[in-house]
Design a protein around this motif. Structure first.
Motif: not given
Ligand SMILES: Nc1ncnc2c1ncn2[C@@H]1O[C@H](COP(=O)(O)OP(=O)(O)OP(=O)(O)O)[C@@H](O)[C@H]1O
Ligand SMILES: [Mg+2]
Ligand SMILES: [Zn+2]
Ligand SMILES: [Zn+2]
Lengths: 800, 349
Positions: A409-415, A426-433
């Motif tokens: 993915a280019d972008h991840v949104i972790d709920v 939203i625990v995290y949003q941004g790139d995979v690394s």
């Protein structure tokens, strides 16, 4: 394209991101999210964290609404939005597994892909009519005659389904002397319905069925038209049996059985179409071929030399479409394969293929676990297709648990971080690394390896192999199986692996399960499809029973809920009926059923009203009378520990576990649900809206809740579908516990995490379709890892 | 004039219909002039229209170059003729009654032991369109008639579909009406056309319908321009649900027979009992292959065929209305003509 649509698109396109502010639907906690457009976005998180609420209920619903508004078919209704503001949205298309699963069972790979209509035209124009029986031999059949979905084409006996339910009279009326009353009692239905039936036939109850007048027999079996109920049919045996099938997916007594249609032989079309041939085959035969075989058949077709220019062009177009489907790894399917029976992954690929072909851009796609059901080695190609969809100018949002997809993915949104009230942020949003480094995200922890899958408390296998009992299927040859013998160690966790189409389901669902059914329920031999096979089962003496836990949806009845399915609903209704207020008003347990006397009179207990917008557009509004509570006022006037019966429907499993803590019989199965990561599910959620994976876990909880004695064999088909790594971890613990208690488990799986902790793996292959059907490896995960023949071993991680 | 007079006609139109002016029959001719205009303006598919009041023709017009001698394919109007023939066959004892089972007439047709639903279908169910039959139960809007046309054996095809679906549910079925024709043949040894010639048409002075030569069963032969006489299926069974060609005046005779409760001159052609049973109001507004209607307290029963073919009988007004029409898709509803021009034109009864 509509003018309004293109205008709408250009307006939305100005913005680079979809900006959502203050999302608060379901458990979402007023979150702000920014989704970059023209990119591949993964939404991750544990089951119940709020991923679907975000991706489907907000992004997709809003995209759909705004699109409909822009073309003028939709005027905004007075319903609260689940967010404060949203911008940058465009037309959205969603593929949600449970929604497609519920889709019309008449829809097939052939109808869905358009190939069936193309083939129908080909048969209509180029088919050779053999031995026409009528005087119209020279008259061509129009294309409609080749379609099972058309009144002219369908086999009338089965309505074009190729199979139909039939009452097995030998089982219902086993002898001459059995009375009508005894016949009624053989049907496994609720006492209420049965009493109604008995009342209607009260003059005949003591008469042996065999001596009843035919009219009474016909009426008791099939009933007659009445305008007083929604089925428009009087209460009768067939209706009770249909009810069972709706509720449980089958009639456990085996009286009502799905049978191949004797008239069309499963080919779905009428005799007219079955007399028209291309290359010596009629359309029904072509539609039952795996697509790979059909592709080959149409490629080498000797007839093609006589085709008209039009026919030849059509043949080539069909081949183009076929080869696209085969490339999408769907070559093992047939055109008649029903859409609801497809695995989640197959469905998504069929769908993606359609859309790639259409070449539309500026669309927001929301996909639900597109890699479900794919072997590790097959995922890359799917991910490539998804990227192509993005590259032609679309935004693709995938709700995923799969490591490979998330990494792409280019972008991840972790709920999350947890499920239900513990989630929604939203625990995290941004790139995979960044996700991998995010300490707060359980997804990040598992993906980076900082958290690991649980080991097994209990490893059964000796280094020298399994010393205990075996269950062996011999000479299995259903579908593509090449007469294989498969031995499953009992008292173990056994995995069945292989690429898609390699024969896993054929071995487990089409061979093993029918043989088990036959053994344990002495089930008539029709239980085995392809009965000519010599397949047999050895080693059943060491089992005391079995339970099939499939991903098939739990019926289509919107009145069925997890609470009713796991059998606690009747108990809860009785609890309400025993409250002083209920006793005072003289209302019984039936009044607490929203599908009968307790129902809100306006909406009949659905809690919603359906509004037709024209065409095939419907929207649902909350019922204005009960405000979605489904019940009438009388039922809602009774409270138990301060809650109404509707409050109970709205409770999550976790909440219900503490609310009913004094009611042991209610709480025990709920606890199992809670433990397998289903604590977030509401007791009243209609079961047809559960995802395949959720349905399976509810079934598993019910089976475990039954507390059967002895060694029970649990057979599960891809139980990790829809599970995040941490939920998978819970599942592994639960399976481990089942085995510790002396049971056996067989799982059909792709997930390396589960396969790695199996005691034993049977791998089918080497490829899908006719190139599969062999057992290419069998043994411990470790032995597979060392086996160069195995295509799965390399993905396993063995930590000893 | 009052209703009792229907059984006491001053003449019978066996040889010739007589005409009378509308006003002499208590009708306002201004309405009928408007009717003529309305047909020309909005019902261009109507080729012939006749109104008979008190036994006299008060309105007879032909359009689109048709004339009184031309026959018309009246499509499903045929069904009501089959209804009459079944009634006559029962009156004469060929058929026991409407409760007799359909399969009694087809002993060679094999059924499975458990096939109670098929075995118990009755003649009454076929007459009232309430037999369980598969063609409509599978969610089709229309009965596949083109498919029926292509069958090598129409009767077997229909029997195959019988027994599936909800018994008692109204499902309009042309194939089901065809079975009634086949039953008539099995019971009487004559095909419906021959039986009709002998027992229905001859007494009323309707000219004999000759056998037609079915060269093939193409669209035109079964539904289209090649239909002549009364078509038959590949086994020679007169088609029961459609396929009769007849003049508007003969259609009117048939309606008039019903208004007279089956009496024609001295002869009770059909029993009065059959006619009342055929036209008694039902929840489905459908009798024995007759459409029933009650509007503003006025009862009528009609033979209706696709494209706008109509024989409408209004006993209370001693009125028969006939429209013969070209079979077009989605014709304009001809009730409009009856409700707006014909019924209001009757000023005194
Ligand atoms: N009903 C059927 N009739 C004929 N062939 C079938 C049928 N069902 C499956 N097959 C064929 O049998 C082979 C094995 O299919 P199966 O469904 O067992 O694969 P699988 O390994 O379970 O795949 P997946 O990973 O997609 O679940 C395929 O070639 C398929 O086309
Ligand atoms: Mg499978
Ligand atoms: Zn069939
Ligand atoms: Zn309501």
């Amino acid at each position: 394209m509509h003018y309004a649509l293109s205008e709408f698109l250009s307006k939305g396109n100005v913005l680079k991101n979809i900006e959502i502010k203050g999302a608060h639907i379901h458990n979402l906690k007023n979150i702000d999210v920014s989704i970059p457009k023209n990119s591949l976005v993964a939404v991750t998180g544990v089951s119940g964290s709020g991923k679907s609420s975000l991706a489907f209920d907000i992004v997709f619903e809003e995209g759909r609404k705004q699109y409909l508004q822009s073309i003028g078919v939709f005027s905004p209704v007075d319903e609260e939005d689940g967010f404060e503001s949203i911008s940058g949205i465009g037309p959205a298309i969603a593929v949600q597994q449970n929604i497609i699963r519920q889709s019309n069972s008449r829809s097939t790979v052939g109808s869905r892909s358009g190939l069936l209509s193309m083939l129908s035209v080909l048969f209509s124009t180029e088919g050779v009519i053999s031995c026409s029986l009528s005087g119209n031999s020279e008259e061509r059949l129009p294309p409609a005659y080749f379609s099972y979905n058309n009144a002219n084409g369908m086999c009338m006996t089965c309505s074009g389904k190729g199979e139909h339910y039939e009452i097995y009279m030998g089982r219902l009326v086993p002898d001459e002397d059995i009375t009508l009353l005894q016949v009624f009692d053989k049907v496994n239905a609720t006492p209420g319905l049965k009493n109604l039936l008995k009342r209607n036939f009260k003059d005949y109850l003591e008469t042996p069925f065999s001596r009843l007048p035919d009219e009474i027999k016909a009426d008791a079996l099939y009933g007659h038209f009445v305008s007083s109920n929604s089925a428009n049919n009087s209460i009768c045996i067939a209706r009770l049996l249909e009810g069972l099938v709706k509720k449980y997916g089958e009639d456990p007594s085996g009286i009502y059985r799905m049978r191949q249609c004797p008239d069309c032989g499963g080919f779905r079309v009428g005799e007219e179409a079955r007399r028209v041939f291309i290359g010596g085959r009629h359309i029904g035969e072509l539609c039952l071929m795996p697509l790979t075989e059909l592709e080959e058949f149409l490629t080498v077709l000797p007839d093609k030399s006589r085709f008209s220019a039009f026919g030849e062009k059509l043949r080539k177009d069909i081949l183009l479409k076929l080869s696209a489907l085969v490339k999408a790894r769907l070559g093992h399917l047939s055109l008649y394969r029903t859409v609801p029976s497809l695995s989640g992954g197959e469905l998504q690929r069929l769908f993606l293929n359609d859309h790639l072909e259409s070449g539309m851009d500026s669309i927001i796609y929301v996909l639900d676990e597109p890699t479900a059901g794919l072997h590790e080695s097959e995922k890359d190609q799917l991910i490539e297709s998804i990227k192509r969809l993005r590259d032609i100018g679309n935004t693709v949002i995938v709700v995923e648990h799969d490591k490979k997809s998330i990494m792409a993915a280019d972008h991840v949104i972790d709920v999350g971080p947890g499920a239900g009230t513990e989630g929604g942020q939203i625990v995290y949003q941004g790139d995979v690394s960044g996700l991998l480094d995010c300490e707060a995200s359980s997804t990040g922890r598992y993906l980076s390896g900082r958290s690991s899958m649980p080991g097994r408390a209990f490893k059964r296998l000796e280094p020298t192999g399994w010393q205990g009992f075996w269950l062996t299927v011999r000479q299995a040859s259903t579908n593509n199986l090449k007469n294989v013998d498969a031995a499953f160690p009992l008292g173990c966790l056994a995995g069945v692996a292989g690429k898609s189409g390699s024969g896993k389901s054929s071995l487990v669902s089409d061979s093993l399960l029918p043989l088990l059914k036959k053994h344990f329920y002495n089930n008539f031999k029709e239980g085995l499809s392809g009965d000519s096979s010599a397949a047999r089962l050895e080693g059943t003496e060491d089992l005391s029973g079995y339970a099939e836990v499939s991903q098939a949806p739990i019926g289509r009845n919107m009145n069925s809920t997890p609470a009713s399915y796991i059998g606690i609903w009747d108990k809860i209704r009785k609890i309400f009926a025993s409250q002083p207020e209920a006793v005072k008003q003289g209302i019984g347990a039936g009044h607490f059923s929203f599908s009968s006397v307790g129902a809100c009179p306006e909406c009949g207990g659905t809690g919603r009203e359906k509004i037709w917008l024209g065409g095939s557009f419907f929207i649902y509004n909350t019922c204005p009378a009960c405000h979605g509570k489904r019940y009438n006022e009388q039922a809602l006037s009774v409270r138990y520990n301060g809650k109404t019966i509707n409050d109970v429907l709205e409770m999550t499993v976790t909440e219900a576990v503490s609310f009913f803590s004094d009611e042991r019989s209610v709480v025990s199965t709920l606890k199992v649900l809670d433990r397998i990561g289903m604590g977030y599910i509401k007791l009243g959620q209609p079961t047809p809206t559960l995802s395949g994976g959720e349905a399976q876990r509810v079934k598993l909880a019910r089976e475990i809740g039954r507390k059967r004695r002895g060694n029970i064999l649990y057979v599960l088909d891809e139980p990790t579908t829809g599970l995040s790594p941490s939920d998978t971890a819970k599942l592994i613990c639960l399976l481990d516990e089942l085995i510790q208690k002396g049971n056996s488990v067989i799982v059909v799986e792709h997930d390396p995490a589960v396969l790695s902790v199996c005691d034993w793996i049977i791998e089918l292959g080497p490829e899908g379709g006719q190139a599969g059907g062999h057992i290419i490896a069998a043994g411990s995960p470790k032995s597979l890892k060392e086996n160069p023949e195995s295509k799965t071993g390399r993905y396993l991680s063995i930590n000893e | 004039m009052n209703k009792t007079q229907t059984n006491n006609r001053d003449y019978w139109p066996t040889k010739q219909w007589r005409s009378a002016s509308p006003s002499s029959c208590g009708m306002d001719s201004a309405y009928l002039e408007k009717l003529d205009l309305a047909i020309r303006a909005r019902h261009k598919n109507i080729n012939g229209a006749i109104i008979v009041k008190n036994g006299y023709i008060v309105f007879e017009k032909y359009f689109n170059a048709f004339g009184p001698a031309d026959t018309h394919n009246v499509a499903s109007v045929t069904k009501s003729f089959i209804s009459a023939l079944i009634g006559i066959a029962i009156d004469k004892g060929y058929i026991q009654g409407v409760e007799q089972r359909v399969l009694d007439f087809f002993p060679e047709y094999p059924t499975k032991a458990g096939d109670f639903a098929k075995r118990t279908v009755t003649i009454r169910q076929l007459l009232t369109m309430t037999a369980p039959i598969a063609s409509k139960t599978v969610g089709n809007k229309w009965e596949p008639l083109d498919r029926l046309r292509r069958q090598p054996d129409w009767v077997k095809y229909t029997l195959d579909m019988l027994g599936k679906g909800t018994s008692g549910q109204f499902q309009y079925s042309t194939a089901g009406a065809h079975l009634l024709s086949a039953i008539l043949t099995r019971a009487t040894g004559l095909c419906a056309r021959e039986f009709a010639n002998k027992h229905l048409f001859m007494p009323m002075g309707i000219s004999e319908i000759p056998d037609c030569d079915m060269k093939s069963f193409s669209l035109d032969d079964v539904f289209g321009k090649n239909v002549t006489g009364w078509i038959k299926d590949p086994q020679g069974v007169t088609v029961g649900g459609m396929g009769l060609t007849i003049t508007p005046r003969d259609m009117t005779r048939f309606g008039f027979l019903y208004l007279n409760k089956g009496l024609w001159e001295e002869q009770q052609v059909i029993s009065e009992q059959w006619i009342s049973a055929s036209t008694a109001m039902t929840p489905n507004e459908y009798g024995y292959l007759w459409w029933l209607r009650e509007k503003n307290g006025l009862l009528s029963y009609s033979a209706l065929g696709s494209g706008g073919n109509v024989i409408c009988c209004i006993p209370e007004k001693d009125l028969v209305v006939v429209f013969a029409s070209k079979i077009v898709v989605k014709p304009r509803d001809s009730w409009e003509l009856i409700d707006e021009y014909i019924i209001p034109s009757v000023v005194t009864d």
